[in-house]
Design a protein around this motif. Structure first.
Motif, PDB file in Angstrom:
ATOM      1  N   VAL A 494       0.806  -1.219   0.000  1.00 17.98           N
ATOM      2  CA  VAL A 494       0.000   0.000   0.000  1.00 17.98           C
ATOM      3  C   VAL A 494       0.842   1.275   0.000  1.00 17.98           C
ATOM      4  N   TYR A 495       2.075   1.187   0.493  1.00 19.13           N
ATOM      5  CA  TYR A 495       2.922   2.380   0.610  1.00 19.13           C
ATOM      6  C   TYR A 495       3.909   2.547  -0.545  1.00 19.13           C
ATOM      7  N   GLU A 496       3.976   1.589  -1.461  1.00 16.84           N
ATOM      8  CA  GLU A 496       5.092   1.520  -2.403  1.00 16.84           C
ATOM      9  C   GLU A 496       5.183   2.690  -3.390  1.00 16.84           C
ATOM     10  N   LEU A 497       4.055   3.227  -3.857  1.00 14.71           N
ATOM     11  CA  LEU A 497       4.126   4.303  -4.839  1.00 14.71           C
ATOM     12  C   LEU A 497       4.722   5.579  -4.242  1.00 14.71           C
ATOM     13  N   ALA A 498       4.536   5.763  -2.944  1.00 15.16           N
ATOM     14  CA  ALA A 498       5.156   6.913  -2.262  1.00 15.16           C
ATOM     15  C   ALA A 498       6.674   6.748  -2.187  1.00 15.16           C
ATOM     16  N   VAL A 499       7.146   5.493  -2.238  1.00 12.22           N
ATOM     17  CA  VAL A 499       8.590   5.205  -2.248  1.00 12.22           C
ATOM     18  C   VAL A 499       9.136   5.293  -3.671  1.00 12.22           C
ATOM     19  N   LEU A 500       8.421   4.679  -4.612  1.00 14.00           N
ATOM     20  CA  LEU A 500       8.880   4.632  -6.006  1.00 14.00           C
ATOM     21  C   LEU A 500       8.908   6.020  -6.652  1.00 14.00           C
ATOM     22  N   LYS A 501       8.080   6.925  -6.145  1.00 12.46           N
ATOM     23  CA  LYS A 501       7.915   8.259  -6.730  1.00 12.46           C
ATOM     24  C   LYS A 501       9.250   8.969  -6.956  1.00 12.46           C
ATOM     25  N   LYS A 502      10.086   9.028  -5.939  1.00 12.28           N
ATOM     26  CA  LYS A 502      11.332   9.818  -6.060  1.00 12.28           C
ATOM     27  C   LYS A 502      12.331   9.188  -7.035  1.00 12.28           C
ATOM     28  N   TYR A 503      12.197   7.883  -7.281  1.00 14.21           N
ATOM     29  CA  TYR A 503      13.058   7.218  -8.268  1.00 14.21           C
ATOM     30  C   TYR A 503      12.521   7.420  -9.684  1.00 14.21           C
ATOM     31  N   ALA A 504      11.196   7.348  -9.823  1.00  9.29           N
ATOM     32  CA  ALA A 504      10.581   7.378 -11.157  1.00  9.29           C
ATOM     33  C   ALA A 504      10.487   8.787 -11.743  1.00  9.29           C
ATOM     34  N   GLU A 505      10.196   9.775 -10.910  1.00  2.79           N
ATOM     35  CA  GLU A 505       9.951  11.132 -11.433  1.00  2.79           C
ATOM     36  C   GLU A 505      11.114  11.696 -12.253  1.00  2.79           C
ATOM     37  N   PRO A 506      12.373  11.677 -11.752  1.00  2.98           N
ATOM     38  CA  PRO A 506      13.453  12.239 -12.578  1.00  2.98           C
ATOM     39  C   PRO A 506      13.652  11.486 -13.887  1.00  2.98           C
ATOM     40  N   LEU A 507      13.397  10.184 -13.895  1.00  2.00           N
ATOM     41  CA  LEU A 507      13.537   9.383 -15.120  1.00  2.00           C
ATOM     42  C   LEU A 507      12.478   9.793 -16.147  1.00  2.00           C
ATOM     43  N   LEU A 528       1.677  10.368 -10.135  1.00  2.00           N
ATOM     44  CA  LEU A 528       2.597  10.319  -8.988  1.00  2.00           C
ATOM     45  C   LEU A 528       2.515  11.589  -8.147  1.00  2.00           C
ATOM     46  N   GLY A 529       2.090  12.685  -8.782  1.00  2.00           N
ATOM     47  CA  GLY A 529       1.957  13.963  -8.073  1.00  2.00           C
ATOM     48  C   GLY A 529       0.931  13.930  -6.954  1.00  2.00           C
ATOM     49  N   TYR A 530       0.032  12.952  -6.954  1.00  3.18           N
ATOM     50  CA  TYR A 530      -0.957  12.835  -5.883  1.00  3.18           C
ATOM     51  C   TYR A 530      -0.329  12.351  -4.571  1.00  3.18           C
ATOM     52  N   PHE A 531       0.866  11.731  -4.667  1.00  2.92           N
ATOM     53  CA  PHE A 531       1.484  11.109  -3.494  1.00  2.92           C
ATOM     54  C   PHE A 531       2.493  12.033  -2.823  1.00  2.92           C
ATOM     55  N   LYS A 532       2.507  12.007  -1.499  1.00 10.40           N
ATOM     56  CA  LYS A 532       3.596  12.649  -0.756  1.00 10.40           C
ATOM     57  C   LYS A 532       4.797  11.714  -0.786  1.00 10.40           C
ATOM     58  N   ASP A 533       6.008  12.265  -0.826  1.00  9.48           N
ATOM     59  CA  ASP A 533       7.224  11.440  -0.821  1.00  9.48           C
ATOM     60  C   ASP A 533       7.375  10.706   0.509  1.00  9.48           C
TER      61      ASP A 533
END
Length: 558
Positions: A494-507, A528-533
């Motif tokens: 349930v928490y994974e997209l908030a973790v993946l966000k900072k890796y995926a966004e710059p790519l 991804l913008g809906y999620f807090k880091d």
């Protein structure tokens, strides 16, 4: 005389060059070039590789591609518009009802209607007739930009608690809403300009909810035949219970946990739920001494590798000593590999595997006979034997992980009572809000973008360019067999997209407007913008499935 309007040139796919006045709306251009056909088949446009609403005004020269449901983004817009019509119909029929768009199921969207009475078959017919009426009236769907304060008042009046909470995490002063008569809603992406753009749909009663059916590519853009998916429905219900345990059903709830720094508990309980389920699967396998071959399959980036390792550990706890066998080592020699439609090697075909040799070796191992296992040399394109001889006893089940694991043709010589089949997929239990689901495909795609960058040296552009081919392979080789599984495992956290966000966004931000994948990168970035880091990775255990993608896994040498 008034000043003549400035003209600009646009190039329209399958039509050619056209001069239009600056500020002309896309819908007017569409009507101009499609006088002899029904222009309402086109729901939006791609202008200079960016998706635009048909009410968008063209200010610069560029390329226009009008989108119908045969386009991936066009179909998404069609489905969102259909969802709005469905919600509006339910609101008109049932006082104070709440509609939730839950998840994909049986080639449609599973939905539920919550009010004071249970929904029955007669109600489904009423909803369908009401939807037809709304579509026939061809009511305009207004897209409006309003202030957050105004949106707050609307959502409060319409009793949309989930949207109110999510609004708190929007940084922009204004938000876009859609208005259908007196009803307002928000959607993650564009909608068609009016209800008349919806041509085909159907509803299927599926207790306690309703499945919303729409045209699909695999059924030649017609309504697909309904196929029962009881096992998949059961795992989604389990995921819903997990969401209730964690008190995280929508993105706003997750953001709240991150903000209040109570996310550590969410991580720990999420991982414990995974471990409990894996232990349950291991116990189920160990209850039956006839089970000798464990087959694990699932779509790309489901976390099958980590799952297989964790299952092996739990089997060891129960006194078993499992042996992994790789399907890749049983590939046929390169010159025997089947070709796909484009004449390239089709490594995802079942017949890229030497099925006869695989079955011969499996039967010998089950009988306690010594077998020398092959090792596939991918550089030379052939199997080699390097002296890896094994002999198994009854406490050593074989674990096979691969895309064809659930297809009985792969292990056709092995009796059914000797096999145990497991389907693994990331079936997201979290949604943006009650009307905007998070497709499981998007979760897997984001996982893959991150993993491909970290371990394969691929940029996001490369991953996106391969994704359609990957999805085709899944549709052909995995999804048709998922209901054959003895058990399903939901690898989503349930928490994974908030973790993946900072890796995926710059790519994703590295993909520029000139790329055909620019609109897709923008879509995922918006999502991804809906999620807090979430920056507390130290709480994520090293055997977590998410470690397979972000790094730090116990099961990978780095």
């Amino acid at each position: 005389m008034g000043k003549k309007n400035e003209e600009i040139k646009v190039n329209i796919t399958e039509f050619g060059e056209l001069k239009v006045n600056k500020g002309t709306k896309l819908i007017n251009i569409l009507n101009k070039i499609n006088k002899e056909i029904d222009s309402s088949q086109y729901v939006a446009a791609r202008f200079n590789n960016e998706i635009k609403h048909l009410e968008h005004e063209i200010k610069d020269k560029g390329d226009i591609e009008f989108l119908d449901i045969t386009d991936r983004d066009g179909l998404r817009i069609y489905v969102r518009t259909l969802c709005l019509i469905y919600i509006k119909a339910c609101k008109e029929l049932f006082d104070n009802c709440t509609v939730t768009i839950e998840h994909s199921l049986s080639k449609g969207l599973y939905t539920e209607i919550h009010n004071n009475k249970k929904i029955g078959l007669r109600d489904v017919k009423k909803i369908k007739n009401k939807m037809k009426e709304i579509i026939e009236r061809d009511i305009k769907i207004y897209r409006e930009s309003i202030s957050k304060e105004e949106a707050r008042k609307i959502f409060k009046k319409q009793d949309m608690e989930d949207k109110l909470k999510l609004l708190k995490y929007k940084n922009e002063p204004n938000i876009h809403v859609y208005k259908l008569e007196d009803y307002y809603d928000t959607f993650y992406g564009y909608l068609a300009p009016s209800t008349g753009y919806i041509k085909e749909f159907d509803l299927k009663y599926y207790h306690p909810g309703i499945i919303l059916q729409f045209p699909r590519k695999e059924s030649n853009f017609k309504i697909p035949k309904f196929e029962e998916q009881n096992k998949l429905a059961k795992i989604f219900r389990e995921s819903e219970k997990w969401g209730e345990i964690l008190d995280v059903g929508y993105v706003a709830s997750l953001n709240e946990k991150i903000e209040k720094k109570t996310i550590k508990d969410i991580i720990m309980v999420s991982e414990a739920l995974h471990e409990k389920k894996i232990a349950y699967i291991a116990d189920k396998i160990c209850e039956d001494d006839n089970i000798r071959v464990i087959l694990i399959a699932g779509p790309s980036s489901s976390g099958k590798t980590t799952f297989a390792q964790r299952l092996a550990t739990q089997l060891k706890v129960n006194g078993k000593r499992p042996i992994p066998i790789s399907i890749d080592d049983y590939f046929v020699n390169r010159d025997e590999t089947p070709l796909d439609e484009e004449g390239n090697y089709d490594f995802e075909s079942l017949y890229a595997v030497d099925i006869d040799k695989l079955n011969e070796d499996l039967i010998k191992l089950m009988e306690g006979v010594e077998v020398e296992l092959p090792k596939y040399n991918f550089l030379k394109g052939k199997r080699e034997y390097t002296g890896n001889v094994i002999k198994l006893d009854k406490n050593q089940p074989i674990i096979i992980e691969g895309i064809h694991g659930l297809n009985d043709k792969l292990t056709r010589e092995i009796p059914q009572n000797n096999k145990f089949k497991i389907y693994v997929s990331a079936l997201t239990q979290l949604n943006i809000d009650s009307h905007n689901r998070i497709p499981t495909t998007d979760t897997r795609l984001i996982r893959r973008i991150v993993r491909d960058s970290k371990y394969r040296g691929h940029d996001a552009l490369k991953t996106l360019s391969l994704w359609e081919s990957v999805r085709r392979g899944e549709e052909n080789n995995i999804f048709p067999f998922q209901e054959k599984a003895d058990v399903m495992f939901n690898s989503a956290l349930v928490y994974e997209l908030a973790v993946l966000k900072k890796y995926a966004e710059p790519l994703l931000r590295n993909i520029d407007r000139s790329s055909q994948y620019y609109s897709e990168s923008k879509r995922i970035l918006k999502f991804l913008g809906y999620f807090k880091d979430l920056d507390c990775e130290e709480y994520i255990p090293r055997n977590s499935i998410i470690r397979e993608f972000i790094g730090g896994s116990l099961f990978r040498e780095e």
